[in-house]
Scaffold this motif. Structure first.
Motif, PDB file in Angstrom:
ATOM      1  N   ASP A  93       0.857  -1.186   0.000  1.00 46.17           N
ATOM      2  CA  ASP A  93       0.000   0.000   0.000  1.00 46.17           C
ATOM      3  C   ASP A  93       0.890   1.231   0.000  1.00 46.17           C
ATOM      4  OD1 ASP A  93       0.135   0.927   3.100  1.00 46.17           O
ATOM      5  OD2 ASP A  93      -0.121  -1.246   3.052  1.00 46.17           O
ATOM      6  N   VAL A  94       0.478   2.258  -0.759  1.00 47.14           N
ATOM      7  CA  VAL A  94       1.343   3.403  -1.012  1.00 47.14           C
ATOM      8  C   VAL A  94       0.562   4.713  -0.965  1.00 47.14           C
ATOM      9  CG1 VAL A  94       2.913   2.030  -2.442  1.00 47.14           C
ATOM     10  CG2 VAL A  94       1.018   3.260  -3.515  1.00 47.14           C
ATOM     11  N   SER A  95       1.319   5.796  -0.875  1.00 44.11           N
ATOM     12  CA  SER A  95       0.772   7.155  -0.947  1.00 44.11           C
ATOM     13  C   SER A  95       1.844   8.042  -1.560  1.00 44.11           C
ATOM     14  CB  SER A  95       0.383   7.651   0.446  1.00 44.11           C
ATOM     15  OG  SER A  95       1.562   7.886   1.228  1.00 44.11           O
ATOM     16  N   HIS A  96       1.648   9.349  -1.490  1.00 40.91           N
ATOM     17  CA  HIS A  96       2.646  10.261  -2.066  1.00 40.91           C
ATOM     18  C   HIS A  96       3.994  10.167  -1.360  1.00 40.91           C
ATOM     19  CE1 HIS A  96       1.247  12.700   1.366  1.00 40.91           C
ATOM     20  NE2 HIS A  96       2.408  13.316   1.278  1.00 40.91           N
ATOM     21  N   TRP A  97       4.010   9.604  -0.150  1.00 43.27           N
ATOM     22  CA  TRP A  97       5.264   9.509   0.590  1.00 43.27           C
ATOM     23  C   TRP A  97       6.267   8.583  -0.091  1.00 43.27           C
ATOM     24  CZ3 TRP A  97       6.348  13.052   3.973  1.00 43.27           C
ATOM     25  CH2 TRP A  97       5.326  13.678   4.684  1.00 43.27           C
ATOM     26  N   GLN A  98       5.813   7.695  -0.964  1.00 47.08           N
ATOM     27  CA  GLN A  98       6.738   6.802  -1.678  1.00 47.08           C
ATOM     28  C   GLN A  98       7.342   7.448  -2.923  1.00 47.08           C
ATOM     29  OE1 GLN A  98       4.000   5.193   0.004  1.00 47.08           O
ATOM     30  NE2 GLN A  98       5.704   4.647   1.350  1.00 47.08           N
ATOM     31  N   GLY A  99       6.883   8.636  -3.290  1.00 48.43           N
ATOM     32  CA  GLY A  99       7.403   9.277  -4.489  1.00 48.43           C
ATOM     33  C   GLY A  99       6.943   8.547  -5.743  1.00 48.43           C
ATOM     34  N   ALA A 100       7.651   8.764  -6.853  1.00 48.84           N
ATOM     35  CA  ALA A 100       7.311   8.106  -8.110  1.00 48.84           C
ATOM     36  C   ALA A 100       7.674   6.626  -8.028  1.00 48.84           C
ATOM     37  CB  ALA A 100       8.028   8.765  -9.280  1.00 48.84           C
ATOM     38  N   ILE A 101       6.795   5.779  -8.533  1.00 47.56           N
ATOM     39  CA  ILE A 101       6.972   4.329  -8.434  1.00 47.56           C
ATOM     40  C   ILE A 101       7.072   3.717  -9.831  1.00 47.56           C
ATOM     41  CG2 ILE A 101       5.838   2.179  -7.719  1.00 47.56           C
ATOM     42  CD1 ILE A 101       4.571   3.760  -5.415  1.00 47.56           C
ATOM     43  N   ASN A 102       7.991   2.785  -9.988  1.00 44.28           N
ATOM     44  CA  ASN A 102       8.102   2.018 -11.225  1.00 44.28           C
ATOM     45  C   ASN A 102       7.205   0.785 -11.065  1.00 44.28           C
ATOM     46  OD1 ASN A 102       8.824   0.186 -13.249  1.00 44.28           O
ATOM     47  ND2 ASN A 102      10.936   0.931 -13.326  1.00 44.28           N
ATOM     48  N   TRP A 103       5.990   0.878 -11.552  1.00 45.95           N
ATOM     49  CA  TRP A 103       5.022  -0.187 -11.326  1.00 45.95           C
ATOM     50  C   TRP A 103       5.359  -1.451 -12.102  1.00 45.95           C
ATOM     51  CZ3 TRP A 103       1.891  -0.529  -7.390  1.00 45.95           C
ATOM     52  CH2 TRP A 103       1.545   0.640  -6.695  1.00 45.95           C
ATOM     53  N   ASN A 104       6.023  -1.345 -13.221  1.00 44.01           N
ATOM     54  CA  ASN A 104       6.444  -2.546 -13.939  1.00 44.01           C
ATOM     55  C   ASN A 104       7.443  -3.355 -13.111  1.00 44.01           C
ATOM     56  OD1 ASN A 104       4.885  -2.256 -16.324  1.00 44.01           O
ATOM     57  ND2 ASN A 104       6.320  -0.712 -17.077  1.00 44.01           N
ATOM     58  N   SER A 105       8.343  -2.648 -12.434  1.00 39.60           N
ATOM     59  CA  SER A 105       9.289  -3.331 -11.557  1.00 39.60           C
ATOM     60  C   SER A 105       8.577  -3.948 -10.362  1.00 39.60           C
ATOM     61  CB  SER A 105      10.371  -2.362 -11.078  1.00 39.60           C
ATOM     62  OG  SER A 105      11.203  -1.952 -12.137  1.00 39.60           O
ATOM     63  N   VAL A 106       7.590  -3.230  -9.830  1.00 36.59           N
ATOM     64  CA  VAL A 106       6.815  -3.749  -8.707  1.00 36.59           C
ATOM     65  C   VAL A 106       6.141  -5.063  -9.099  1.00 36.59           C
ATOM     66  CG1 VAL A 106       4.780  -3.337  -7.257  1.00 36.59           C
ATOM     67  CG2 VAL A 106       6.436  -1.502  -7.613  1.00 36.59           C
ATOM     68  N   ARG A 107       5.469  -5.052 -10.257  1.00 40.71           N
ATOM     69  CA  ARG A 107       4.780  -6.269 -10.700  1.00 40.71           C
ATOM     70  C   ARG A 107       5.782  -7.373 -11.016  1.00 40.71           C
ATOM     71  NH1 ARG A 107       2.741 -10.130 -10.445  1.00 40.71           N
ATOM     72  NH2 ARG A 107       1.009 -11.069 -11.585  1.00 40.71           N
ATOM     73  N   GLY A 108       6.915  -7.009 -11.599  1.00 40.29           N
ATOM     74  CA  GLY A 108       7.920  -7.996 -11.932  1.00 40.29           C
ATOM     75  C   GLY A 108       8.530  -8.665 -10.718  1.00 40.29           C
ATOM     76  N   SER A 109       8.454  -7.994  -9.567  1.00 44.02           N
ATOM     77  CA  SER A 109       9.016  -8.565  -8.341  1.00 44.02           C
ATOM     78  C   SER A 109       8.066  -9.556  -7.675  1.00 44.02           C
ATOM     79  CB  SER A 109       9.348  -7.443  -7.348  1.00 44.02           C
ATOM     80  OG  SER A 109       8.150  -6.890  -6.795  1.00 44.02           O
ATOM     81  N   GLY A 110       6.843  -9.676  -8.213  1.00 44.72           N
ATOM     82  CA  GLY A 110       5.900 -10.635  -7.651  1.00 44.72           C
ATOM     83  C   GLY A 110       4.739 -10.021  -6.904  1.00 44.72           C
ATOM     84  N   ILE A 111       4.714  -8.706  -6.793  1.00 49.09           N
ATOM     85  CA  ILE A 111       3.593  -8.043  -6.121  1.00 49.09           C
ATOM     86  C   ILE A 111       2.355  -8.137  -7.016  1.00 49.09           C
ATOM     87  CG2 ILE A 111       2.702  -5.841  -5.277  1.00 49.09           C
ATOM     88  CD1 ILE A 111       4.844  -7.109  -3.496  1.00 49.09           C
ATOM     89  N   GLN A 112       1.247  -8.630  -6.459  1.00 47.92           N
ATOM     90  CA  GLN A 112       0.047  -8.844  -7.259  1.00 47.92           C
ATOM     91  C   GLN A 112      -1.049  -7.813  -7.030  1.00 47.92           C
ATOM     92  OE1 GLN A 112      -1.308 -12.907  -7.880  1.00 47.92           O
ATOM     93  NE2 GLN A 112       0.399 -13.691  -6.671  1.00 47.92           N
ATOM     94  N   PHE A 113      -1.026  -7.137  -5.871  1.00 46.41           N
ATOM     95  CA  PHE A 113      -2.078  -6.157  -5.609  1.00 46.41           C
ATOM     96  C   PHE A 113      -1.508  -4.964  -4.841  1.00 46.41           C
ATOM     97  CE2 PHE A 113      -2.095  -8.825  -1.824  1.00 46.41           C
ATOM     98  CZ  PHE A 113      -2.360  -7.952  -0.768  1.00 46.41           C
ATOM     99  N   ALA A 114      -2.236  -3.853  -4.926  1.00 48.89           N
ATOM    100  CA  ALA A 114      -1.811  -2.635  -4.228  1.00 48.89           C
ATOM    101  C   ALA A 114      -3.019  -1.739  -3.983  1.00 48.89           C
ATOM    102  CB  ALA A 114      -0.777  -1.870  -5.048  1.00 48.89           C
ATOM    103  N   TRP A 115      -3.063  -1.143  -2.821  1.00 47.70           N
ATOM    104  CA  TRP A 115      -4.022  -0.083  -2.549  1.00 47.70           C
ATOM    105  C   TRP A 115      -3.245   1.223  -2.411  1.00 47.70           C
ATOM    106  CZ3 TRP A 115      -6.232  -4.754  -0.487  1.00 47.70           C
ATOM    107  CH2 TRP A 115      -7.581  -4.948  -0.806  1.00 47.70           C
ATOM    108  N   THR A 116      -3.762   2.277  -3.001  1.00 47.14           N
ATOM    109  CA  THR A 116      -3.087   3.564  -2.987  1.00 47.14           C
ATOM    110  C   THR A 116      -3.986   4.634  -2.385  1.00 47.14           C
ATOM    111  OG1 THR A 116      -1.957   5.222  -4.375  1.00 47.14           O
ATOM    112  CG2 THR A 116      -3.806   4.018  -5.378  1.00 47.14           C
ATOM    113  N   LYS A 117      -3.402   5.527  -1.630  1.00 49.56           N
ATOM    114  CA  LYS A 117      -4.198   6.565  -0.973  1.00 49.56           C
ATOM    115  C   LYS A 117      -4.832   7.483  -1.998  1.00 49.56           C
ATOM    116  CE  LYS A 117      -4.121  10.406   2.306  1.00 49.56           C
ATOM    117  NZ  LYS A 117      -3.301  11.313   3.147  1.00 49.56           N
ATOM    118  N   ALA A 118      -6.144   7.723  -1.822  1.00 52.54           N
ATOM    119  CA  ALA A 118      -6.875   8.649  -2.688  1.00 52.54           C
ATOM    120  C   ALA A 118      -7.231   9.921  -1.947  1.00 52.54           C
ATOM    121  CB  ALA A 118      -8.140   7.986  -3.232  1.00 52.54           C
TER     122      ALA A 118
END
Length: 302
Positions: A93-118
């Motif tokens: 789970d992420v918000s603006h505190w994580q800065g810019a995220i490389n989502w392709n790398s995230v998915r490639g690492s095995g992460i299957q789901f994410a909730w992000t602050k709205a």
């Protein structure tokens, strides 16, 4: 050569060997400058450095994130490498505190789901929500949105409407999870936001009913055992309505559930995880089931 600044003072042309050395130095400087700009601007494919989190009890309204209140009561475990944590269906789970995220790398690492602050309260929208929400989607990460509750600022219905109108909507597209009500220890003041247990129960139910009327979905509840037991009195009224996302930062094999819930759906097991594509620490989560059950949650199917 012009590097977005004043031209260097003209000097006599150096001999050929020196000219080559000077050119290499200029190229190195330009490369370093370009890398710095890329870091600041969040060039696609890279993760910018995460911002430094504010000290405990100094989180201003609008700055909260999932777990910012939990850290008032829990300490992150020393390590999270146990099999019981690292196996199964993994998420973040992420918000603006994580800065810019490389989502392709995230998915490639095995992460299957994410909730992000709205959203937060009734007037704050996370500055990186759109980038995170769409970035996760196009990388094939099953994504969802969460709302950080501020029960002392307005009614549950008001905040549910604000959330549903600003990222918390839902669609059956195989990649969108239901929204989350993040209700936890107040990181900016009194633990229970000045509400009695009875008033807090009413606030949560008001949010739930309004969100369901807007989206047709049961909102997921993120909370910690300590907060739920203290601020709702271990209320069982949501156990048959909302999937539970429990925050319990521990090296134990299973999390402790709040009183009133008989099962957990998602477990946030650490606030100090590491994932390729995300700069700095990130919350790590585990789904209680296989991918087919995660997709059932996303698509609202049996």
């Amino acid at each position: 050569m012009h590097l977005n600044g004043p031209l260097p003072t003209r000097r006599p042309t150096p001999p050929p060997a020196h000219r080559r050395t000077l050119a290499r130095r200029w190229a190195t400087g330009a490369g370093m400058l370009g890398a710095a700009f890329a870091l600041l601007l969040g060039t696609p494919g890279t993760a910018t450095a995460a911002a430094k989190l504010p000290p405990k009890n100094e989180v201003r309204p609008g700055e909260a994130w999932m777990g910012s209140g939990v850290r008032e009561e829990q300490q992150p475990p020393g390590g999270i490498g146990t099999l019981s944590h690292g196996d199964g269906v993994q998420g973040i789970d992420v918000s603006h505190w994580q800065g810019a995220i490389n989502w392709n790398s995230v998915r490639g690492s095995g992460i299957q789901f994410a909730w992000t602050k709205a959203t937060e309260g009734t007037s704050y929208k996370d500055s990186r929500f759109s980038a995170n929400y769409s970035g996760a989607y196009y990388a094939g990460v099953i994504r969802g949105a969460y709302h950080f509750a501020r029960p002392n600022s307005s009614s549950g219905a008001t905040q549910a409407n604000f959330f549903a109108s600003n990222g918390g909507a839902w669609s059956r597209d195989n990649l969108t999870l239901p929204g989350v009500l993040d209700i936890e220890n107040n990181p900016s003041g009194a633990m229970c936001y000045g509400l009695s247990q009875t008033s807090m129960r009413s606030w949560i139910l008001d949010f739930y009913n309004t969100y369901k009327a807007r989206t047709t979905r049961d909102v997921v509840i993120y909370t910690s055992p300590s907060w739920w037991n203290t601020c709702t009195g271990g209320w069982s009224g949501m156990a048959t309505r909302s999937p539970l996302w429990v925050a319990h930062w521990t090296s134990n094999h299973t999390p402790t559930k709040p009183t009133g819930f008989t099962a957990w759906t998602v477990w946030q097991y650490t606030s100090s995880g590491s994932v390729p594509g995300v700069a700095g620490n990130v919350d790590r989560d585990k789904f209680n089931g296989d991918r087919s059950r995660l997709l059932a949650l996303a698509n609202n199917t049996p």
